[in-house]
Design an enzyme around this catalytic site. Structure first.
Site, PDB file in Angstrom:
ATOM      1  N   GLU A  82      -8.692  31.517  -0.873  1.00  0.00           N
ATOM      2  CA  GLU A  82      -8.636  33.028  -0.946  1.00  0.00           C
ATOM      3  C   GLU A  82      -7.517  33.429  -1.505  1.00  0.00           C
ATOM      4  O   GLU A  82      -6.337  33.522  -0.759  1.00  0.00           O
ATOM      5  CB  GLU A  82      -8.957  33.802   0.505  1.00  0.00           C
ATOM      6  CG  GLU A  82     -10.419  33.512   1.100  1.00  0.00           C
ATOM      7  CD  GLU A  82     -11.527  34.110   0.309  1.00  0.00           C
ATOM      8  OE1 GLU A  82     -11.085  34.783  -0.593  1.00  0.00           O
ATOM      9  OE2 GLU A  82     -12.654  33.871   0.817  1.00  0.00           O
TER      10      GLU A  82
ATOM     11  N   CYS B 129      -5.245  42.124  -0.337  1.00  0.00           N
ATOM     12  CA  CYS B 129      -5.800  41.284  -1.675  1.00  0.00           C
ATOM     13  C   CYS B 129      -6.613  42.320  -2.319  1.00  0.00           C
ATOM     14  O   CYS B 129      -6.964  41.818  -3.435  1.00  0.00           O
ATOM     15  CB  CYS B 129      -6.236  40.118  -1.231  1.00  0.00           C
ATOM     16  SG  CYS B 129      -7.381  40.165   0.332  1.00  0.00           S
TER      17      CYS B 129
END
Length: 509
Positions: free
Chosen positions: A265, A299
């Site tokens: 990720e 993010c």
């Protein structure tokens, strides 16, 4: 102690009081060489001791041994442990959320929201513990049955970033535990105190369960060397790593070299497209929060806005007013919506990005230093009007910077949105069904998350989270992400008295 009294405490004193309530051993908070600081003022909270190589080896060996026992525990019983963890999190939600504020700089609502995500994934995983099922598959051979079964895979290494210091561990750990896997956690060096607190809460849940093998959950404190040991160890078949693309470029090949499994990720350079048909009131709120929330350190933060030319001037005027009015400061204070950047390096990166944007012809609104307290790095969120998608726009800067670009055609906007190395999250604001469906189609957004009339952030644990390209391709949390924590076996059972072979092959002896 009232909330007002807590706010008047220094961040360090506030954090130490919270850590005591959460059951963290005071002996772990002093005597070491690694300094834990609060981004609120840059002051020292604690001094921690790094995990030694020998201790890391013992943790990995302990996890491998725990796996032998935990994989044989029925999955619903494994789910009971996660249910107990969820109960501990509910009881400690206020304190753990406040610790997230003090160590990561999030406003209280976001700190509490992160803990709620932990609770939600525990609930999800408990239900999943009774649904770890495979398929029965049609077979071409008579008197045969073919099926797939799923089995625990082994210890899972979890490497987390500072911006979601507790939720990302839980997304991985809750699923790994019900799937039959131990978890070895290497948190960011910038948010170690929240990791200690979560570990203390897990240990309480494990004691209540009563049948948890030693070594099922362990914590490694340290820098790159400890992380590399975890990444390189063949006894850890799965590594879930959250962080920068640069980090992923190192972790991915090292795990692949030993034929391990990597759940990556990584970076996100997320965009929204605003069409003339959109509900502009809804869009303004969605875009402003997505761009400024968590001081731009999600993010899924909105970093690029493709704004249709017919509504450009009026909407930019409203955005500039929103940016100028948002309150920046100590996140513990009422009304503050934007807290500090995590440290001085993050502030320097933001300042450098704004200079690069100006050099590329951008007009910067905001971005100034805000003096709050101590050595805290506070910046007003920046809105940057760009004439084109320059290199700095295609680069992810982990700070509250929103680049605004004009577009006059949806196909042009989608192409520009996709023309970056990252592929995490995206959104479109429109009330035109055709525009929405085009955006969600195979010719639309190339991101792992594509939303309509909501910002790119705001994913729920019921849906698998992750993205494509330099975002790494990993998926965590809901949907079928649990399969990444298990191994699949295809089984064929012959219950007849002959031995027909597949594809009509004959073999006589």
């Amino acid at each position: 102690m009232t909330r007002e009294t807590e706010t008047r405490l220094s961040p360090a004193d506030d954090a130490r009081a919270v850590l005591a309530r959460l059951g963290v051993d005071p002996a772990r908070l002093s005597g070491g060489d690694r300094i834990a600081r609060s981004p609120l003022d840059g002051a020292e909270i604690a001094r921690l001791t790094d995990t030694t190589p020998a201790e890391a080896e013992a943790a990995i060996a302990g996890a491998a041994e725990a796996f032998k026992a935990w994989r044989l525990v029925p999955a619903p019983e494994r789910g009971r442990l996660v249910a107990l963890l969820g109960e501990e999190l509910r009881a400690a939600k206020e304190d753990l959320g406040r610790l997230v504020t003090l160590e990561a700089g999030k406003v209280p609502a976001e700190g509490l929201g992160e803990v709620q995500e932990m609770i939600d994934i525990c609930d999800f995983a408990v239900g999943l513990s009774r649904q770890l099922h495979g398929l029965t598959i049609a077979t071409e051979r008579p008197d045969h049955r073919m099926m797939e079964t799923w089995h625990p895979i082994g210890p899972v290494g979890v490497i987390t970033a500072f911006n979601f210091p507790v939720a990302v561990w839980s997304w991985n750990a809750a699923l790994a535990f019900v799937c039959g896997d131990p978890v070895i956690w290497k948190p960011s060096e910038k948010t170690l105190l929240t990791a200690l607190a979560v570990t203390a809460l897990f240990e309480k849940a494990a004691r209540r369960h009563g049948k948890v093998p030693a070594g099922l959950a362990s914590l490694l404190i340290g820098g790159r060397e400890i992380g590399e040991k975890l990444v390189d160890d063949r006894r850890v078949p799965v590594i879930s790593a959250t962080g920068s693309t640069a980090m992923g470029r190192k972790v991915g090949p090292r795990v692949a070299e030993r034929f391990g499994r990597a759940i990556l990720e990584l970076g996100g350079n997320n965009a929204a497209i605003l069409q003339p048909s959109a509900d502009l009131e809804l869009a303004l709120r969605g875009i402003a929060f997505a761009a400024m929330g968590t001081a731009g350190q999600r993010c899924t933060t909105l970093r690029r806005l493709f704004l249709h030319g017919s509504i450009y001037d009026g909407f930019v005027t409203r955005l500039k007013a929103a940016y100028a009015s948002v309150k920046v400061g100590d996140p513990r204070e009422a009304g503050v919506l934007v807290g500090p950047l995590i440290d001085a390096d993050a502030a320097r990166a933001m300042d450098a990005a704004l200079e690069a944007a100006r050099a590329a012809g951008g007009t910067v609104h905001g971005g100034e230093v805000v003096e709050v307290m101590g050595q805290g790095q506070y910046r007003r969120p920046a809105l940057v009007e760009m004439p084109a998608q320059a290199d700095i726009v295609r680069h992810e800067t982990f700070a509250p910077i929103l680049y605004v670009l004009r577009h006059d055609d949806l196909a042009e906007a989608i192409a520009a949105q996709n023309d970056v190395p990252q592929g995490l999250a995206s959104s479109i604001f429109t009330n035109d069904l055709r525009d929405a469906e085009r955006f969600l189609s195979a010719a639309g957004s190339d991101c792992g998350i594509a939303n309509v009339n909501i910002g790119p952030s705001g994913a729920e644990i019921g849906g698998a989270f992750g993205g494509e390209k330099e975002t790494g391709g990993g998926r965590e949390a809901g949907s079928d992400a649990w399969k990444a924590y298990m191994r699949r076996a295809t089984n064929t059972i012959n219950y007849g008295s002959t031995l027909p072979l597949a594809q009509g092959v004959t073999f006589d002896i």
